[in-house]
Design a protein around this motif. Sequence first.
Motif, mmCIF file in Angstrom:
data_model
loop_
_atom_site.group_PDB
_atom_site.id
_atom_site.type_symbol
_atom_site.label_atom_id
_atom_site.label_comp_id
_atom_site.label_asym_id
_atom_site.label_seq_id
_atom_site.Cartn_x
_atom_site.Cartn_y
_atom_site.Cartn_z
ATOM 1 N N ILE A 26 0.829 -1.196 0.000
ATOM 2 C CA ILE A 26 0.000 0.000 0.000
ATOM 3 C C ILE A 26 0.868 1.253 0.000
ATOM 4 C CG2 ILE A 26 -1.612 1.349 1.429
ATOM 5 C CD1 ILE A 26 -2.835 -1.383 2.303
ATOM 6 N N GLU A 27 1.936 1.234 0.826
ATOM 7 C CA GLU A 27 2.723 2.457 1.014
ATOM 8 C C GLU A 27 3.879 2.596 0.035
ATOM 9 O OE1 GLU A 27 3.646 3.105 5.177
ATOM 10 O OE2 GLU A 27 1.801 2.068 5.740
ATOM 11 N N LYS A 28 4.389 1.473 -0.483
ATOM 12 C CA LYS A 28 5.564 1.534 -1.366
ATOM 13 C C LYS A 28 5.263 0.855 -2.690
ATOM 14 C CE LYS A 28 8.066 3.011 2.193
ATOM 15 N NZ LYS A 28 8.504 4.414 2.325
ATOM 16 N N ALA A 29 4.041 1.040 -3.181
ATOM 17 C CA ALA A 29 3.608 0.320 -4.375
ATOM 18 C C ALA A 29 4.519 0.598 -5.564
ATOM 19 C CB ALA A 29 2.165 0.682 -4.698
ATOM 20 N N GLU A 30 4.842 1.895 -5.785
ATOM 21 C CA GLU A 30 5.621 2.211 -6.984
ATOM 22 C C GLU A 30 7.038 1.640 -6.895
ATOM 23 O OE1 GLU A 30 5.388 6.206 -8.382
ATOM 24 O OE2 GLU A 30 6.202 5.553 -10.315
ATOM 25 N N GLN A 31 7.612 1.692 -5.680
ATOM 26 C CA GLN A 31 8.956 1.118 -5.518
ATOM 27 C C GLN A 31 8.945 -0.381 -5.817
ATOM 28 O OE1 GLN A 31 7.546 3.426 -3.638
ATOM 29 N NE2 GLN A 31 8.980 4.526 -2.330
ATOM 30 N N ILE A 32 7.862 -1.054 -5.410
ATOM 31 C CA ILE A 32 7.774 -2.498 -5.663
ATOM 32 C C ILE A 32 7.660 -2.766 -7.163
ATOM 33 C CG2 ILE A 32 6.282 -4.522 -5.347
ATOM 34 C CD1 ILE A 32 5.728 -3.427 -2.497
ATOM 35 N N VAL A 33 6.851 -1.942 -7.841
ATOM 36 C CA VAL A 33 6.719 -2.108 -9.296
ATOM 37 C C VAL A 33 8.068 -1.860 -9.972
ATOM 38 C CG1 VAL A 33 5.597 -1.230 -11.362
ATOM 39 C CG2 VAL A 33 4.277 -1.548 -9.271
ATOM 40 N N LEU A 34 8.794 -0.820 -9.496
ATOM 41 C CA LEU A 34 10.121 -0.556 -10.061
ATOM 42 C C LEU A 34 11.080 -1.700 -9.755
ATOM 43 C CD1 LEU A 34 10.361 3.243 -9.313
ATOM 44 C CD2 LEU A 34 10.674 2.180 -11.559
ATOM 45 N N GLY A 35 10.969 -2.256 -8.570
ATOM 46 C CA GLY A 35 11.785 -3.420 -8.214
ATOM 47 C C GLY A 35 11.534 -4.569 -9.176
ATOM 48 N N ALA A 36 10.260 -4.735 -9.541
ATOM 49 C CA ALA A 36 9.908 -5.788 -10.492
ATOM 50 C C ALA A 36 10.553 -5.513 -11.849
ATOM 51 C CB ALA A 36 8.394 -5.891 -10.628
ATOM 52 N N LYS A 37 10.556 -4.232 -12.269
ATOM 53 C CA LYS A 37 11.186 -3.889 -13.557
ATOM 54 C C LYS A 37 12.698 -4.157 -13.499
ATOM 55 C CE LYS A 37 9.242 -2.620 -16.702
ATOM 56 N NZ LYS A 37 8.485 -3.518 -17.632
ATOM 57 N N ILE A 38 13.300 -3.852 -12.334
ATOM 58 C CA ILE A 38 14.738 -4.115 -12.175
ATOM 59 C C ILE A 38 15.019 -5.612 -12.328
ATOM 60 C CG2 ILE A 38 16.634 -4.099 -10.495
ATOM 61 C CD1 ILE A 38 15.289 -1.512 -9.328
ATOM 62 N N LEU A 39 14.179 -6.421 -11.675
ATOM 63 C CA LEU A 39 14.359 -7.874 -11.776
ATOM 64 C C LEU A 39 14.133 -8.347 -13.208
ATOM 65 C CD1 LEU A 39 12.762 -9.338 -8.541
ATOM 66 C CD2 LEU A 39 15.068 -9.757 -9.386
ATOM 67 N N ASN A 40 13.151 -7.728 -13.874
ATOM 68 C CA ASN A 40 12.914 -8.038 -15.282
ATOM 69 C C ASN A 40 14.196 -7.883 -16.083
ATOM 70 O OD1 ASN A 40 10.338 -8.851 -15.589
ATOM 71 N ND2 ASN A 40 9.495 -6.873 -16.127
#
Lengths: 324, 440
Positions: B181-195
């Motif tokens: 809820i609080e760090k949603a965008e960072q998590i999405v960016l983390g996913a892109k980094i892993l991608n």
Amino acid sequence: MLKISTTPHFQTQVNTRQIMLDVIIALLPAALAAVLFFGVNALLVILTSVASCVFFEYAVCRWWLKSANTTHDLSAIITGLLLAYNLPSSIPLGMILAGAFMAIVVAKMCYGGLGKNIFNPALVGRVFLFISFPVQMTHWPQPHFLNFFAVDAQTGATTLGLLKHMEPGTTPPEGILPSYEDMFIGNIGGCIGEISALALLLGLIYLLWRGIITWHIPFYYVGTVFILTGILYLLTGDIRYDPLRHILSGGLLLGAFFMATDYATSPMTVRGQVLYAIACGILTVVIRLYGAYPEGVSFAILIMNAFVPLIDKYVHGRIFGHRR
Amino acid sequence: MNKVKTFSMGGIHPNKYKMTSASPIMDAGLPEIVTIPVKQHIGAPAKILVKKGDKVKIGTLLADADGIISADVHSSVSGEVLKIESAEGGNGYLEDMITIRVEGNEYEETIDRTGQISRDIPLTAAEIIGKIREAGIVGMGGAGFPTPVKAAVPEGKKVDCLIINGIECEPFLTADERLMIEKAEQIVLGAKILNKALGIQNAIIAVDENKPKAIEILNKITKTYIGVNVQPCATKYPQGGEKQLIAAITGHEVPSGKLPVDVGCVVQNVGTVFAIYEAVIKNKPLYERVITVSGDACAHPGNFLVRIGTPISYLIEKTGGLNKNVAQVILGGPMMGSAVTNIHAPVTKLTSGILLLSEKLSHKEQETDCIRCGKCALVCPVGLEPFLIRRLMSEYQTDKLRAAHVQDCIECGCCAYTCPARIPLLDYCKLAKLELKKKK
């Protein structure tokens, strides 16, 4: 001091006693139907049966095994109810004691008690009475709805008995066979707990809702009987094979919902349960149509009880990550 | 919105007890001392680089990964190393720990502490994996497998599906939910980094249905990130199990004895993915994490950002203390977490929650005879027959254990949770697994 435990650290509230209590609740509509149609006699049969089953279990624990009293798990009450449901309302009460003795002492406690018995205790009690006292056990008072103190004077054959002794291919005169509505509600002769399909269905819905049993055994058992008799009915048009009557009469629904699903005497895996239920259905039809007795549910379930250890040994479900 | 997915075999629905779902993550503050274990992961303990009396800052490397299957350990506070010795961890085992007295709050200069979100990922796959390794990141869902190993595609394998595990199916825990809820965008960016590290274009964030707010926020944010999608999953335990999640999302079952990568999947916990974002973009080593402190005997439950090494007792004090209702303290969730023997033991990278349970909730009834209800087999997400495994173990028929597929047990505890006769079925399964290992 803090407690240490292995995982999981908490558990469902549902314990053995709770499960047994749910089964008892599921059996209550049928008790109500029994009293509504057979009056105070049915009530006496039920009370005698339950009381003697609980007493015998208590007596075995207390005076024979000298161990903890296991009646707290409430399973003896279920055996008592099921035994009563498998008896006609006119049975002399003393015979119930003999049936309860066979059910609890011989079929349950001699095997080691709850969960260790091979045969369904209530059915052992019933079949013992059936073979020992064939006259009293096939004496069927006619129902007398809401007339609680009526003497069970009028007797008659059960639907299955009528079908059994009919000439092949004939149609009985109007009014001999009960209507489907009467069979569904329970306004027919028979054992006190098996007459009302409606009450038994209510019980089944409760068991399924509470997650006590899965739908497999009732569905496959009743379904097998319906399909087999249905095929014969379609081929011959003979009313003796009427599939709806075969489902609504006799002990099929009681057996399929409450006795074939007995935990201790049915297979552990879903696949095993399906196999077991289909076999029960086939045996029931064979005994009903080709055996000496008009009714076959008790024998079918008891015979299949004997196969449960074998089924459990060889029938297993698929394991995750292994070939389908 | 996508159709809700789930796994098909077994599973249970325990009470959720998610009373901290709406509690924002709060800074737990600084304890007086921290004790940091050198092994907070699967694999070899890290090699200690500091000595008694050394001054360290937040983010200073304390111990260096020993080999590939190991992880760096960093200081979570600034201060002085008091001692390095073997001490009792949360579940009673002795571990090497570095004790640091907290002085001030000084960070290593390399760490970017601005709140700014950077959306560019100017690094190559190898550089990303290097950063993850330097930050000492391990799987924060509980397994603790070193993340750099999982973030790289192994030789000869092909990865086509990255699943971000936002399922928090353990009762009480809400740390991952709050993070989403609080760090949603960072998590999405983390996913892109892993991608980028894995060389693929898409990621699926799996969230269970009982987190509507997290799903809503992630759905909104993923609209601007092509390739990242949110997949709601049914609220069922153990939906967060790696193999169960893969089965739910892709329909593929990881074959027995194989790894997710064998069906082309990589699964990372949302906490891990957030740590990856912070490591790669902000140069921040893994020295703090979000922890739910809760339980039915906890006076003021909440979600906290906690420095690794903080004593469990510090967090208990902060949320109302060990009142007379507390019968048991659990590290992690009540299904798979471990009972705490020493409340002065530290929080580690793998601690997702601290639960204070009352006697009522943690009470274990007396075991009675098996009533052959078959529920253990019905709820097993692997399709095992725990009653059979128990019988084989108690009759010592260990030669039949392999045929009963004990080695496939994921130790989720559904069987023991459900057993109405209160038989400790999971204990028998764990013993059986040990027995099989001995035979090898």
